[in-house]
Write a protein that holds these residues in place. Structure first.
Motif, PDB file in Angstrom:
ATOM      1  N   LEU A  23       6.012  -8.362 -23.203  1.00 42.69           N
ATOM      2  CA  LEU A  23       4.807  -8.991 -23.872  1.00 42.69           C
ATOM      3  C   LEU A  23       4.373 -10.325 -23.240  1.00 42.69           C
ATOM      4  N   THR A  24       5.351 -11.087 -23.165  1.00 42.13           N
ATOM      5  CA  THR A  24       5.212 -12.213 -22.288  1.00 42.13           C
ATOM      6  C   THR A  24       4.783 -12.124 -20.943  1.00 42.13           C
ATOM      7  N   VAL A  25       5.297 -11.158 -20.264  1.00 39.17           N
ATOM      8  CA  VAL A  25       4.681 -10.880 -19.030  1.00 39.17           C
ATOM      9  C   VAL A  25       3.494 -10.523 -18.957  1.00 39.17           C
ATOM     10  N   CYS A  58      -0.389  -4.024 -16.348  1.00 40.39           N
ATOM     11  CA  CYS A  58      -0.875  -3.946 -17.581  1.00 40.39           C
ATOM     12  C   CYS A  58      -1.685  -5.385 -17.766  1.00 40.39           C
ATOM     13  N   GLY A  59      -1.069  -6.366 -17.433  1.00 43.03           N
ATOM     14  CA  GLY A  59      -1.564  -7.531 -17.640  1.00 43.03           C
ATOM     15  C   GLY A  59      -2.940  -7.663 -16.780  1.00 43.03           C
ATOM     16  N   TYR A  60      -2.825  -6.980 -15.620  1.00 46.42           N
ATOM     17  CA  TYR A  60      -3.871  -7.012 -14.518  1.00 46.42           C
ATOM     18  C   TYR A  60      -5.012  -5.975 -15.171  1.00 46.42           C
ATOM     19  N   LEU A  61      -4.549  -4.889 -15.614  1.00 42.85           N
ATOM     20  CA  LEU A  61      -5.582  -3.791 -16.121  1.00 42.85           C
ATOM     21  C   LEU A  61      -6.641  -4.397 -17.310  1.00 42.85           C
ATOM     22  N   LYS A  99      10.050  -1.990 -16.036  1.00 43.96           N
ATOM     23  CA  LYS A  99       9.441  -2.734 -17.260  1.00 43.96           C
ATOM     24  C   LYS A  99       8.530  -3.800 -16.904  1.00 43.96           C
ATOM     25  N   LEU A 100       9.156  -4.788 -16.154  1.00 42.37           N
ATOM     26  CA  LEU A 100       8.498  -5.906 -15.704  1.00 42.37           C
ATOM     27  C   LEU A 100       7.375  -5.858 -14.593  1.00 42.37           C
ATOM     28  N   ASN A 101       7.534  -4.800 -13.850  1.00 44.10           N
ATOM     29  CA  ASN A 101       6.648  -4.159 -12.947  1.00 44.10           C
ATOM     30  C   ASN A 101       5.346  -4.010 -13.756  1.00 44.10           C
ATOM     31  N   VAL A 102       5.623  -2.794 -14.656  1.00 44.18           N
ATOM     32  CA  VAL A 102       4.735  -2.109 -15.264  1.00 44.18           C
ATOM     33  C   VAL A 102       3.677  -3.352 -16.257  1.00 44.18           C
ATOM     34  N   VAL A 105      -3.382 -14.022 -18.026  1.00 43.27           N
ATOM     35  CA  VAL A 105      -3.863 -15.259 -17.746  1.00 43.27           C
ATOM     36  C   VAL A 105      -3.740 -15.726 -16.276  1.00 43.27           C
ATOM     37  N   GLY A 106      -2.784 -15.562 -15.719  1.00 42.35           N
ATOM     38  CA  GLY A 106      -2.508 -15.845 -14.431  1.00 42.35           C
ATOM     39  C   GLY A 106      -3.804 -15.191 -13.420  1.00 42.35           C
ATOM     40  N   PHE A 107      -3.794 -13.959 -13.638  1.00 42.29           N
ATOM     41  CA  PHE A 107      -5.037 -13.122 -12.823  1.00 42.29           C
ATOM     42  C   PHE A 107      -6.526 -13.836 -13.078  1.00 42.29           C
ATOM     43  N   GLN A 108      -6.370 -14.351 -14.531  1.00 43.41           N
ATOM     44  CA  GLN A 108      -7.853 -14.836 -14.725  1.00 43.41           C
ATOM     45  C   GLN A 108      -8.090 -16.156 -13.848  1.00 43.41           C
ATOM     46  N   LEU A 109      -7.152 -16.903 -14.015  1.00 39.98           N
ATOM     47  CA  LEU A 109      -7.035 -18.299 -13.175  1.00 39.98           C
ATOM     48  C   LEU A 109      -7.158 -17.916 -11.548  1.00 39.98           C
TER      49      LEU A 109
END
Length: 270
Positions: free
Chosen positions: A6-8, A93-96, A86-89, A14-18
């Motif tokens: 969840l943290t990743v 997911c954060g990017y999507l 899981k970390l890669n996925v 947030v990272g991709f948005q920045l």
């Protein structure tokens, strides 16, 4: 889903948005003065594609590392320890999620209902990996196809900067795109399907349940059919550019294949 994943997911969102709103504009301006002359709608897509390229490189290279060095996943492709996968996925997911927000905020210029459906379906499928830890090897293997995305985006950058299609950099990128697309999406098919067939009838495969089995196999077939179609279009366009044939038709085909590939850049839901 564990706290780490969840943290990743949240961190990558947030990272991709920045990267999109803060880092891309000055970085792109420093790389090429043509960035500042683009209309606002193209600036948005430019920043979006830069983020897409960064995501593809992170996820694609991480995939290769897992494929080469994660013995637990390679030993048991269905139920092996999915920690790294899981970390890669989670990054994907954060990017999507970031991309869905971007689409919603720019719906009049970038909105695409098919794209939204694809992202939601991908998030649903990746949710299985994050929550149940199933099929880590196969989920990771599919994400290797992200390595073709930077070349697709680079072609769009060249077109936006009005590079002629005969320019050496444009031709070299087109050839590289065709070669990499073939290597990460077509050439890997025999190896991938050999691994799939090897699981049939095993206790690990039966443990998945009918729902996961059907979703996995049908999505694999659909993706590979699309990849073959895209490879045909890319090869045909590349051949015509290299031989100087086709004129306007080449441009239309190239743009069509670019659009298709952009829509399915992250379409690796198995």
């Amino acid at each position: 889903m564990e706290t780490r994943e969840l943290t990743v997911v949240a961190g990558s969102f947030v990272g991709f948005q920045l990267l999109f709103s803060v880092a891309s504009p000055p970085l792109s301006s420093a790389i090429t003065p043509g960035y500042g002359r683009l209309p606002p709608t193209k600036l948005t897509e430019w920043n979006s594609r830069l983020v897409s390229t960064v995501h593809a490189l992170i996820v694609g290279l991480f995939c290769l590392y897992i494929l080469w060095y994660d013995d637990a996943v390679n030993a048991n492709p269905v139920w092996g320890d999915p920690s790294l996968v899981k970390l890669n996925v989670a990054i994907t997911c954060g990017y999507l999620l970031y991309d869905l927000v971007l689409l919603a905020c720019n719906w009049s210029t970038m909105g695409d209902s098919f794209f939204v459906c694809h992202h939601l379906a991908a998030l649903y499928a990746y949710g299985y990996v994050l929550t149940r830890g199933v099929l880590p090897y196969f989920a990771n293997f599919r994400l290797i196809s992200e390595l073709s995305t930077p070349f697709v985006n680079q072609r769009w950058f060249f077109e936006s900067l009005k590079y002629p299609r005969s320019h050496r950099l444009v031709v070299l990128n087109g050839v590289a795109m065709a070669v990499v697309f073939f290597l990460v999406r077509i050439a890997v098919m025999p190896s991938y399907w050999a691994s799939v067939f090897a699981t049939f009838g095993t206790p690990e495969f039966e443990r998945l349940g009918l729902g996961a089995q059907v979703a996995w196999i049908t999505s694999c077939i659909a993706l590979d059919v699309l990849n073959i179609i895209w490879m045909y279009k890319i090869t045909r366009g590349c051949y015509k550019v290299l031989t100087g044939r086709g004129g306007r038709k080449v441009k239309v085909e190239a743009e069509a294949s670019s659009s298709l590939d952009k829509k399915h850049t992250n379409n690796h839901t198995d």
